[in-house]
Design an enzyme around this catalytic site. Structure first.
Site, PDB file in Angstrom:
ATOM      1  N   PHE A 159      34.636 -24.661  46.475  1.00  0.00           N
ATOM      2  CA  PHE A 159      36.182 -24.463  46.293  1.00  0.00           C
ATOM      3  C   PHE A 159      36.495 -22.854  45.804  1.00  0.00           C
ATOM      4  O   PHE A 159      37.038 -22.085  46.461  1.00  0.00           O
ATOM      5  CB  PHE A 159      36.792 -25.371  45.404  1.00  0.00           C
TER       6      PHE A 159
ATOM      7  N   LYS B 285      26.003 -27.884  31.802  1.00  0.00           N
ATOM      8  CA  LYS B 285      26.604 -26.419  31.923  1.00  0.00           C
ATOM      9  C   LYS B 285      26.433 -25.659  30.699  1.00  0.00           C
ATOM     10  O   LYS B 285      25.996 -24.644  30.574  1.00  0.00           O
ATOM     11  CB  LYS B 285      28.187 -26.565  32.268  1.00  0.00           C
TER      12      LYS B 285
END
Length: 558
Positions: free
Chosen positions: A15, A160
């Protein structure tokens, strides 16, 4: 361009990455290598004759199939590159630790090693503010000094954070400069998660609810601002004062905090859907979310889709999450180019194809009216003739008081009813045709008689019902039609349950329910039908998938 300066965008078909790729191409400073999992690049229709399609044709952009878990492929993708924008990551909504660790951590290790091997000068990593979110305590105006929590909200955030720490630690190795960008809640054209999920929920009638008190504040970031934040980071690492900017993390937002549910409402209203209004405490939803997550873990092998209602998502929807961009503004020179209002407008315009479909009811009676057979019964229960409805209610109240409130048995109640009817008809018959000038309309005897034609119709209907019942019994005797079996058994079970309910209770519950239920159904016919259709589709999917998956597991078993 004087020379070919190559950069690589990992996860380049994602995206935010798509917007970064186009921004890099548009700058005319870079040749862009797009690295992603697909064997070939598949352009969307609007991309083919636009800037990306033209760049691929001219050679200003290349596509390289790359799995970050394969170091050889990563090294090949990075050959000759000066800068790497590491944006690849699995879907954050899938709480799968093994998947997230293999891509976010092991994949990032391969990215760092490949950068050093290929003599890449700058590595900009796309992280997330969730790396400092524990899922319990809200964050208000948080900054980069916040430490990683001991326990993260989900496996995505945990991995992450681990990957970000690796990138920051790698700064300075063999001349490689690194930094981490933490964009908060990205939205905009091309998003395949937030807006489509929101619309799907609205169409299923699930967007009416607010999790929590609805006052939690959020920082959202328009996708083009996210891409611009990466550009700013690359420029800062390429400048003379690069050492001051390198080896650090930077929060990126639109710098316009807004209530989370107000933001969602603006998107929904922009697409023609109603804003959520019903508030449900997060403490009430959390046990349900845990049950849903447990069910998914149990039924995932049988084809169950990833649920939207998970504990980690409940926490995200009900907590404050706002962040300060002062560090990015000072050291990277970042400030948003697109305001929140303009970003929302562009987002709604992009998803115009998801606008609410204005359904118009076909000319004719409503389904509720059809089910009630039309006529006076429908007019009464659907409140069309209010005078008739109120008169009927008064009669029913009187009927209840005289025949049910005293606790008579059904035989006694019917006897009293027939007695009252007999007295009424007898007195009515002996009354004169006029009393004080008012005409008394006599009830003709024909009203109580069946005509020959009517009697024939009743007989034919009874015979047809009998024959249908016999056909059903014949089908059940064959023992193969499970659908028919369930259609027969379920109504019989309901009937046996109702048989145990006292006549008094049935009257008290059944009559008010009839007036309310049919009225609501007529007013919300489309929403209720959609809800039943969704439930039916879900059950049919389970019915179809379960035997197939079970057979597959049996075949795979040793």
């Amino acid at each position: 361009m004087e020379e070919e300066k190559w950069c690589v965008v990992t996860g380049g078909r994602g995206f935010a990455a798509r917007h970064l790729v186009e921004m890099l191409i548009r700058s005319q400073k870079w040749f862009v290598r797009i690295a992603d999992l697909g064997s070939t690049i598949k352009l969307d229709p609007h991309e083919e004759d636009a800037i990306l399609g033209d760049a691929l044709k001219s050679g200003q952009a290349q596509y390289v199939s790359t799995d970050l878990r394969n170091k050889i492929q990563v090294v090949k993708a990075f050959q000759g590159a000066e800068v790497v924008f590491h944006m690849a990551a699995p879907d954050s909504s899938i709480n799968n630790y093994h998947l997230h660790y293999s891509v976010n951590v092991e994949g990032t290790k391969n990215v760092i090693d490949a950068c050093i091997e290929c003599k890449v000068k700058r590595l900009i990593y796309t992280s997330s503010p969730s790396v400092v979110f524990d899922g319990v305590h809200g964050i208000y105006n948080g900054d980069e000094s916040m430490p990683y929590p001991k326990k993260h909200n989900d496996s995505y955030s945990e991995t992450k954070a681990e990957a970000e720490a690796l990138v920051i630690k790698a700064n300075g190795r063999n001349g490689l400069l690194t930094c981490s960008i933490r964009p908060s809640s990205i939205f905009g054209p091309g998003d395949r998660l937030m807006v489509p999920s929101l619309v799907a929920a609205a169409r299923a009638g699930k967007s009416k609810f607010i999790i929590g008190d609805g006052k939690n504040m959020y920082d959202f970031t328009y996708v083009e601002n996210v891409a611009y934040g990466h550009i700013c980071a690359e420029r800062a690492l390429a400048s003379e004062g690069a050492e001051e900017a390198a080896g650090q993390a930077y929060l990126i937002t639109n710098m316009e905090p807004i209530k989370f549910w107000e933001f969602m409402s603006l998107i929904l209203e922009g697409l023609g859907y109603a804003r959520p209004r019903i508030k449900i405490p997060a403490s009430v939803m959390m046990p349900i979310a845990h049950l849903v997550e447990w069910t998914y873990k149990l039924l995932a092998p049988f084809g169950m889709k990833v649920p939207q209602l998970t504990p980690s998502r409940i926490r995200l929807l009900s907590c404050n999450r706002t962040f300060s961009c002062s560090k990015a503004k000072k050291k990277l020179g970042y400030s948003p180019n697109v305001s929140l209002e303009e970003g929302l407008k562009k987002t709604v315009e992009f998803y115009s194809h998801l606008r609410v479909e204005k359904k118009t009811r076909s000319i004719g009676p409503s389904k509720a009216s059809v089910y009630l057979g039309g006529g006076k019964v429908a007019d009464t229960l659907l409140w069309r003739d209010k005078k008739q409805t109120f008169n009927t209610i008064l009669v029913l109240v009187a009927f209840y008081y005289f025949f049910f409130a005293s606790g008579y048995t059904i035989v006694t109640a019917i006897s009293r009813l027939l007695l009252v009817a007999t007295l009424f008809l007898f007195i009515h018959s002996i009354l004169p045709e006029k009393i004080l000038g008012y005409k008394i309309e006599k009830i003709p005897a024909s009203n109580f008689q069946f005509s020959e034609e009517k009697a024939r119709q009743v007989a034919l209907s009874a015979g047809s019902v009998w024959n249908s019942g016999v056909n059903v019994l014949n089908s059940l005797c064959r023992g193969k039609d499970w659908a028919l079996f369930s259609k027969v058994v379920i109504p019989l079970l309901i009937l046996s349950f109702l048989g145990n309910v006292a006549l008094h209770t049935a009257f008290v519950i059944g009559i008010p329910f009839s007036y309310i239920a049919f009225y609501i159904y007529e007013k919300r016919e489309e929403e209720i039908d959609d809800l039943f259709c969704s439930a039916h589709s879900f059950l049919m999917d389970l019915k179809t998938d379960f035997p197939t998956k079970l057979l597959t597991i049996k075949q795979e078993a040793p």
